[in-house]
Enzyme design. Structure first.
Site, PDB file in Angstrom:
ATOM      1  N   ASP A 133       0.854  -1.186   0.000  1.00  0.00           N
ATOM      2  CA  ASP A 133       0.000   0.000   0.000  1.00  0.00           C
ATOM      3  C   ASP A 133       0.894   1.242   0.000  1.00  0.00           C
ATOM      4  OD1 ASP A 133      -2.226   1.635   0.180  1.00  0.00           O
ATOM      5  OD2 ASP A 133      -2.862   0.919   2.150  1.00  0.00           O
ATOM      6  N   ASP A 145      -8.941   3.989  -2.221  1.00  0.00           N
ATOM      7  CA  ASP A 145      -9.859   4.261  -1.119  1.00  0.00           C
ATOM      8  C   ASP A 145     -11.166   4.872  -1.609  1.00  0.00           C
ATOM      9  OD1 ASP A 145      -7.845   3.314   0.484  1.00  0.00           O
ATOM     10  OD2 ASP A 145      -7.078   5.297   1.010  1.00  0.00           O
ATOM     11  N   GLU A 158       2.340   5.007  -4.176  1.00  0.00           N
ATOM     12  CA  GLU A 158       2.229   5.902  -5.344  1.00  0.00           C
ATOM     13  C   GLU A 158       3.560   6.562  -5.736  1.00  0.00           C
ATOM     14  OE1 GLU A 158      -1.400   4.700  -3.971  1.00  0.00           O
ATOM     15  OE2 GLU A 158      -0.003   5.870  -2.775  1.00  0.00           O
TER      16      GLU A 158
END
Length: 840
Positions: free
Chosen positions: A428, A506, A431
């Site tokens: 996670d 999300d 990015e």
């Protein structure tokens, strides 16, 4: 997940600000202009003038590569996305160089390269133009940026771009066109209009009157695509650095485009079977007693599930690769207890280890030169989750995954997790996200190794997540060479399907997010990422009971089926919404487990072809204009049409069925295709239809995939004069299938007569291919749409025939009627045989 103080919209706004700062003003752009005749360098034509260099190569009869550099020479020919350009020899491409144009002709395409001004036009051999630079706009440079405009015809339908908001058809005719930016962004709470979000797939599919081609732009810098927004008849592609390196990929069938793109960028590895079951997750389940409570409830309530997930509250100060000693004092014991109940465990591993001298991960990373640095050579540090720890808060450092040695180092660190039995890894925040305003990611000036050619974050940002998952996948493969790795990621780039499944970040507990899940997941499939699913029920906020149930029903047909919710939201387990909803939710999950042989079969096909299991109708019916804008229903494989209920309190559902006969999956009732049908629905309804001649492979519901061996294989055959389908099976865990350790068989049916007057029916089960065999089991053939027969006979490969008795009860050997379905149950003998049904 968001930081404690969520950047949300500021993150997306910051991405837009960065993009605006990176793009040249209109006054800075200059057309490439005229080009002299090209030079031939092997199979490549190279055009060069003072403003740009363009190289054109036919790498296959149907694939043309165009490299455009805003400089007098090309750069390093390197790609993080492309793994093979061996798409079949282009043959003896005919090249003709004239004073005004050069042509390159293959057996499939004719490429016209105009010299004055320079422009590219690609047509099929019949002369139909498929792709061309837009007249008067064409190719422009403003070094280091490059822009090309492609002609956009009024009837071009545009699909793809992967993890993007909006409608399935990116043409956006009712919105004045879409504009998409490729810049991986932590976009908590994104909606239909948010861009960019978590992952970048610079690839799109064009469908025009049933004919298809694709364009893939292999550039990891910030890139944008303007689909008819600036100019209604032009699709603009802009890169802010590097080469504008694109591949034109012809079909003419849409599936052929995806297959060639998958050859180019790699295919999804076949996942372990357990990863296709239900996953239950939350930010976060803690302490360990809470995890045990969740596991016990699944088993005691008879709700199937395979995997439980541990989020950052399981970690010591939110630091990856650690355990909180109070909340999880014995992680090995917990994982072993869960395994005894049939659960796999997955833990989160973020790319931001804490700066903690004396900790082996940090110390070995510093010693090995494994962390991203500032331009002056010092370590880049930033606040992420470890900075929010209750005790010992501090900044993080970041592995440089663009360095091969660093990937190997990071992959080896997973030994501390595999040694305790951790089944999979969840990457996670990659990015990469950081908690530093105003841009919430690494500064653009930080340095990366870039496979030996150092660069800054402008070039690596979009591929950072992909490279992290590569380190994870390859690390797990090294540590457990006999087991298929499972990795989930939020951020990636084209080619990332080689290493991980993906969930698009999300979302929120809103009905519109449920509806949005279909176009975004189908778009990911069209961009080469087949193993995908959104957070069922929504991550942020709390769903109503009805929303959760409807989302779970849609999620039955997501390739990756995970329930996940945020810290501070209401409980979001299948039993959390009352007795009636628990019953309906259980039935939906049971359906997923009943269909696991079918799901696994389709995922295997995706792993070998690149064609996704979950797919939009336009992929299956490209000549049907009514599918072009359809993003509220989808296909699962070529057989099943799924139309989940997507609106609150709706008691009817309109379903469009393309031309041909269709059958209700639940009742076997026939429906005419080529029209919309209005169905009455209840809370328990999941509208699913099967194409005529389709076959659905199934089994009885089980508590988890470990209990599948020994259960009957069900093959449900829907009416057609004749049809045949192939079922693939293997052990679901190892790589033995690569050496022949699998079972593949063809099931065929031939029916005489009509629905009103059934004739003789023959079902043939082909000889098995492969060496693997499942545990002894029954084979149940379910023939929809038949009347009670006069006799049913079993015929062996040697021609010997034996009558089958009428069975007195379900589960007994022989035949019986279940409404208008004939059920024939025999031992699965893994040899060729036939069943003959004689009409009464």
């Amino acid at each position: 997940m968001p930081p404690t103080t969520c950047p949300c919209r500021p993150v997306v706004l910051a991405a837009a600000i960065v993009l605006a700062a990176a793009l040249p003003s209109s006054a800075q752009w200059a057309g490439v202009g005229d080009m002299p005749a090209p030079a031939r360098e092997g199979d490549t034509l190279v055009f060069r003038n003072a403003r740009a260099t363009v190289a054109v190569t036919a790498i296959a009869p149907e694939v043309v590569r165009v490299r455009i550099a805003p400089a007098t020479r090309l750069g390093r020919d390197h790609s993080y996305a492309v793994v093979s350009r061996d798409l079949g020899t282009p043959g003896a491409a005919d090249i003709r160089i004239g004073p005004r144009e050069t042509t390159l002709t293959t057996t499939a395409l004719r490429v016209r390269l105009a010299h004055r001004p320079f422009g590219v036009t690609i047509a099929d051999r019949a002369g139909r133009v498929l792709d061309e630079d837009a007249a008067g706009l064409g190719l422009n440079v403003a070094a280091p940026a490059t822009k090309v405009y492609k002609r956009l015809r009024h009837d071009d339908q545009i699909y793809g771009f992967g993890s993007k908001s909006g409608r399935l058809n990116r043409r956006g005719k009712m919105r004045g066109g879409y504009y998409y930016t490729m810049w991986n962004t932590d976009a908590y709470g994104y909606d239909w209009g948010t861009d960019p979000i978590y992952a970048s797939f610079p690839v799109y599919l064009v469908v025009n009157q049933g004919r298809a081609h694709g364009v893939f732009v292999d550039n990891t810098f910030r890139t944008s695509f303007d689909i008819g927004k600036e100019f209604p008849d032009a699709l603009g592609i802009t890169t802010t650095g590097g080469e504008l390196d694109y591949y034109f990929i012809d079909g003419p069938e849409p599936k052929q485009v995806l297959e060639r793109y998958a050859t180019l960028t790699g295919r999804m590895p076949l996942p372990p079977l357990w990863a296709l079951g239900l996953h239950q997750s939350r930010w976060s389940y803690y302490p360990d007693s809470r995890v045990r409570f969740i596991a016990d409830n699944f088993r005691q309530r008879g709700i199937p599930a395979d995997t439980l997930w541990l989020d950052i509250h399981a970690l010591d100060g939110y630091n990856p690769l650690t355990w909180d000693p109070q909340r999880f004092p014995d992680p090995r014991g917990l994982v072993q207890e869960l395994a005894a109940q049939g659960f796999h465990t997955v833990v989160i591993v973020d790319p931001h280890p804490k700066k903690a001298p004396g900790w082996d991960v940090y110390d070995s990373g510093v010693a090995g030169g494994h962390f991203v640095t500032n331009p002056d050579g010092s370590l880049f540090e930033a606040n992420v989750w470890p900075a929010n720890a209750r005790e010992g808060a501090g900044p993080s450092v970041f592995p440089d995954f663009s360095r091969p040695a660093t990937r190997a180092w990071w992959g080896a660190l997973y030994k501390r997790l595999t040694d305790i039995g951790m089944a999979g890894i969840w990457n996670d925040m990659n990015e990469p996200a950081v908690f530093t305003a105003p841009f919430w990611t690494m500064p653009l000036e930080v340095r990366h190794d870039n496979e030996g050619e150092p660069t800054d974050h402008r070039e690596i940002h979009n591929v950072y997540g992909q490279l992290m998952t590569r380190a994870t996948y390859e690390g797990l493969l090294t540590l457990r060479p006999g087991e298929r790795p499972f990795v989930l990621t939020r951020a990636t780039f084209a080619g990332g399907q080689r290493y991980a499944a993906l969930w698009p970040g999300d979302n929120q507990s809103r009905w519109e997010d449920l509806r949005h899940s279909l176009p975004i997941l189908n778009s990911l499939g069209l961009a080469g990422m087949p193993f995908v699913g959104v957070d069922i029920g929504g991550f942020g906020d709390s769903p109503t009971a009805e929303l959760f149930t409807r989302w779970l029903q849609a999620g039955v047909f997501y390739p990756f089926m995970r329930i996940h919710s945020a810290d501070g939201t209401n409980d979001q387990e299948p039993w959390s919404f009352g007795v009636e909803h628990e019953r309906v939710n259980r039935r939906a999950i049971e359906l997923r487990y009943e269909l696991l042989p079918h799901v696994y079969n389709e995922m295997h096909r995706a792993s070998t072809t690149g064609v996704p299991a979950m797919r939009p109708l336009v992929l299956e019916f490209p000549a049907d204009p009514r599918t072009y804008e359809m993003d509220d229903q989808f296909m699962f494989g070529a057989e099943l049409l799924v139309a989940p209920v997507l609106f609150e309190a709706h008691r009817t559902r309109d379903v469009y069925l393309p031309a041909g006969d269709w059958y209700d999956f639940w009742t076997g009732a026939r429906f005419e295709g080529g029209r919309v049908h209005r169905l009455e629905v209840t809370l328990a309804s999941i509208p699913v239809f099967v194409r005529a001649g389709g076959m659905v492979f199934g089994q009885p519901a089980v508590a988890h995939t470990g209990l599948m061996p020994g259960n009957a294989l069900r093959v449900t055959m829907f009416p057609a004069a004749e049809s045949a389908r192939t079922l693939y099976e293997d052990d679901g865990v190892s790589f033995a299938y690569r050496e022949g350790g699998f079972l593949s068989r063809t099931f065929a049916q031939q029916r005489e007569g009509t629905a009103a007057a059934s004739g003789r029916v023959q079902v043939s089960v082909g000889a098995p291919d492969g060496t693997w065999r499942p545990a002894p089991r029954a084979l149940e053939l379910r023939l929809v749409g038949l009347k009670a027969p006069a006799a049913v006979r079993l015929v062996g490969a040697d021609g010997a025939s034996e009558p089958l008795p009428e069975a007195s009860e379900a589960g007994a050997t022989g035949w019986r009627m279940d409404g208008t379905t004939l059920v024939v149950r025999v031992d699965d003998r893994f040899a060729a045989f036939s069943v003959i049904v004689d009409p009464s």
